[in-house]
Design an enzyme around this catalytic site. Sequence first.
Site, PDB file in Angstrom:
ATOM      1  N   ASP A   1      -7.884  14.013  14.433  1.00 54.00           N
ATOM      2  CA  ASP A   1      -8.365  14.069  13.110  1.00 54.00           C
ATOM      3  C   ASP A   1      -9.978  14.254  13.121  1.00 54.00           C
ATOM      4  O   ASP A   1     -10.774  13.577  14.253  1.00 54.00           O
ATOM      5  CB  ASP A   1      -8.136  12.669  12.401  1.00 54.00           C
ATOM      6  CG  ASP A   1      -8.312  12.865  10.884  1.00 54.00           C
ATOM      7  OD1 ASP A   1      -8.158  13.818  10.210  1.00 54.00           O
ATOM      8  OD2 ASP A   1      -8.245  11.897  10.295  1.00 54.00           O
TER       9      ASP A   1
ATOM     10  N   HIS B   1     -11.635   8.901   1.122  1.00 63.83           N
ATOM     11  CA  HIS B   1     -11.330   7.985   2.366  1.00 63.83           C
ATOM     12  C   HIS B   1     -11.322   6.652   1.908  1.00 63.83           C
ATOM     13  O   HIS B   1     -12.451   6.322   1.214  1.00 63.83           O
ATOM     14  CB  HIS B   1     -11.971   8.425   3.434  1.00 63.83           C
ATOM     15  CG  HIS B   1     -11.906   9.599   4.293  1.00 63.83           C
ATOM     16  ND1 HIS B   1     -12.644  10.728   4.924  1.00 63.83           N
ATOM     17  CD2 HIS B   1     -10.676  10.358   4.649  1.00 63.83           C
ATOM     18  CE1 HIS B   1     -12.262  11.503   5.352  1.00 63.83           C
ATOM     19  NE2 HIS B   1     -10.947  11.539   5.144  1.00 63.83           N
ATOM     20  N   GLY B   2     -10.528   5.520   2.380  1.00 61.46           N
ATOM     21  CA  GLY B   2     -10.685   4.479   2.016  1.00 61.46           C
ATOM     22  C   GLY B   2      -9.959   4.119   0.733  1.00 61.46           C
ATOM     23  O   GLY B   2      -9.262   4.828   0.112  1.00 61.46           O
TER      24      GLY B   2
ATOM     25  N   HIS C   1      -6.546  14.509   2.325  1.00 59.07           N
ATOM     26  CA  HIS C   1      -6.935  13.164   2.983  1.00 59.07           C
ATOM     27  C   HIS C   1      -6.877  12.308   1.896  1.00 59.07           C
ATOM     28  O   HIS C   1      -7.081  12.391   0.918  1.00 59.07           O
ATOM     29  CB  HIS C   1      -8.265  13.630   3.584  1.00 59.07           C
ATOM     30  CG  HIS C   1      -8.245  14.585   4.927  1.00 59.07           C
ATOM     31  ND1 HIS C   1      -8.793  14.022   5.927  1.00 59.07           N
ATOM     32  CD2 HIS C   1      -7.793  15.662   5.118  1.00 59.07           C
ATOM     33  CE1 HIS C   1      -8.636  14.928   6.792  1.00 59.07           C
ATOM     34  NE2 HIS C   1      -8.200  15.883   6.326  1.00 59.07           N
TER      35      HIS C   1
ATOM     36  N   ALA D   1      -4.804   9.527   1.286  1.00 59.33           N
ATOM     37  CA  ALA D   1      -3.663   9.348   0.630  1.00 59.33           C
ATOM     38  C   ALA D   1      -3.400   8.074   0.389  1.00 59.33           C
ATOM     39  O   ALA D   1      -2.681   7.616  -0.509  1.00 59.33           O
ATOM     40  CB  ALA D   1      -2.456   9.970   1.384  1.00 59.33           C
ATOM     41  N   SER D   2      -4.204   7.123   0.951  1.00 60.74           N
ATOM     42  CA  SER D   2      -3.994   5.612   0.660  1.00 60.74           C
ATOM     43  C   SER D   2      -4.462   5.238  -0.652  1.00 60.74           C
ATOM     44  O   SER D   2      -5.320   5.624  -1.152  1.00 60.74           O
ATOM     45  CB  SER D   2      -4.710   4.838   1.410  1.00 60.74           C
ATOM     46  OG  SER D   2      -4.240   4.685   2.899  1.00 60.74           O
TER      47      SER D   2
ATOM     48  N   ASN E   1      -2.836  12.642   4.819  1.00 61.01           N
ATOM     49  CA  ASN E   1      -3.406  11.540   6.068  1.00 61.01           C
ATOM     50  C   ASN E   1      -3.681  10.127   5.333  1.00 61.01           C
ATOM     51  O   ASN E   1      -3.949   9.917   4.051  1.00 61.01           O
ATOM     52  CB  ASN E   1      -4.970  12.193   5.998  1.00 61.01           C
ATOM     53  CG  ASN E   1      -4.895  13.306   7.103  1.00 61.01           C
ATOM     54  OD1 ASN E   1      -4.159  14.020   7.281  1.00 61.01           O
ATOM     55  ND2 ASN E   1      -6.366  13.481   7.474  1.00 61.01           N
TER      56      ASN E   1
ATOM     57  N   THR F   1      -6.197   3.722   5.723  1.00 62.13           N
ATOM     58  CA  THR F   1      -6.411   2.584   5.154  1.00 62.13           C
ATOM     59  C   THR F   1      -5.317   1.576   5.006  1.00 62.13           C
ATOM     60  O   THR F   1      -5.297   0.347   5.458  1.00 62.13           O
ATOM     61  CB  THR F   1      -7.225   2.729   3.937  1.00 62.13           C
ATOM     62  OG1 THR F   1      -8.384   3.530   4.431  1.00 62.13           O
ATOM     63  CG2 THR F   1      -7.723   1.244   3.303  1.00 62.13           C
TER      64      THR F   1
HETATM   65  P1  13P Z   1      -7.063   6.819   3.729  1.00 60.32           P
HETATM   66  O1  13P Z   1      -7.754   5.970   4.981  1.00 60.32           O
HETATM   67  O2  13P Z   1      -7.936   6.814   2.641  1.00 60.32           O
HETATM   68  O3  13P Z   1      -5.712   6.502   4.040  1.00 60.32           O
HETATM   69  O4  13P Z   1      -7.431   8.448   4.327  1.00 60.32           O
HETATM   70  C1  13P Z   1      -7.000   8.661   5.711  1.00 60.32           C
HETATM   71  C2  13P Z   1      -7.716  10.167   6.141  1.00 60.32           C
HETATM   72  O5  13P Z   1      -7.875  10.977   5.270  1.00 60.32           O
HETATM   73  C3  13P Z   1      -7.744  10.309   7.592  1.00 60.32           C
HETATM   74  O6  13P Z   1      -8.414  11.659   7.716  1.00 60.32           O
END
Ligand code: 13P
Length: 281
Positions: free
Chosen positions: A80, A178-179, A206, A208-209, A228, A231
């Site tokens: 990644d 992200h996060g 990316h 997806a959390s 992805n 988090t």
């Molecule tokens: P999250 O940490 O928001 O789930 O995103 C992960 C990611 O996109 C890794 O490339």
Amino acid sequence: MLTSTKNLLEKAQRYSYAVGAFNLYNLEGAKAVVNAAEADNSPAIIQILPHILKYGGSPLIALFLEAADSASVPMSVHLDHCEEPAVIETALEAGIQSVLADGSKFSFRDNLAFTREMTALAHAKGATVEAEIGRISGTEDGMTVAEKEAKMTDPNQAKEFVAASGVDFLAVTIGNVHGEYYSEPRLDFERLAQVRQRLQIPLVLHGASGLPALMIQRSIELGVCKFNVNTEVRQKYLQFWREYGKTDSQSDLLDCQKAATGAMQEIIAQKIRLFGSAGKA
Ligand code: 13P
């Protein structure tokens, strides 16, 4: 069984679901993904970030490849967010079948030159490449990008970029971060639809959390074949150890490792079902 990321994503694209790509750090993570994928008869992708790869080195890569290969369901291992050609080369040589050659912090031209070079390198080894245009905000791999600097994917540029680089998958930026999402996530589906109209290759989302089910579904309808996730799984793992540390210092460590695996597995199973990949192995 170890399968190429390309196979996993092309099948997902054909049958309109997405494969979860989970950022992992250790054996417990690998077991959590394999157990969840096997329990739901789902494909899955193990992802490793460059700083984790540097820390774990060849033993960790071997662990992830072996975990994927010994699973009863198709799985791949993916590097990644990597900006360093030498690390990409190391990963490919170790048998990782796909990489995110991340030139998103560069200008469009420099990103294109970097991605084209990494794609040629990967293709020569039978591997595939994900690229990113636009810049995802949030914190990942020690990088913090202020939200104001985040740039969304331009659909016309995406088309030009894919044609000129020969890249296999494209990560889009449509408001995903992200996060954690500190407010209600807002994804620009109109933009995603425009990207889809111009591109046939599998798209990646990316961050997806924390995305609600309806957004996941809509993203899949508009061509996203890989999500992805880092988090939510990581937080679950950390929360497990925090609670364990407070309450049960006498427990057998192996029992704790198993319980930590189970905690992550729960989240991964939820994602697999949300992505529609359960039963698709
Ligand atoms: P999250 O940490 O928001 O789930 O995103 C992960 C990611 O996109 C890794 O490339």
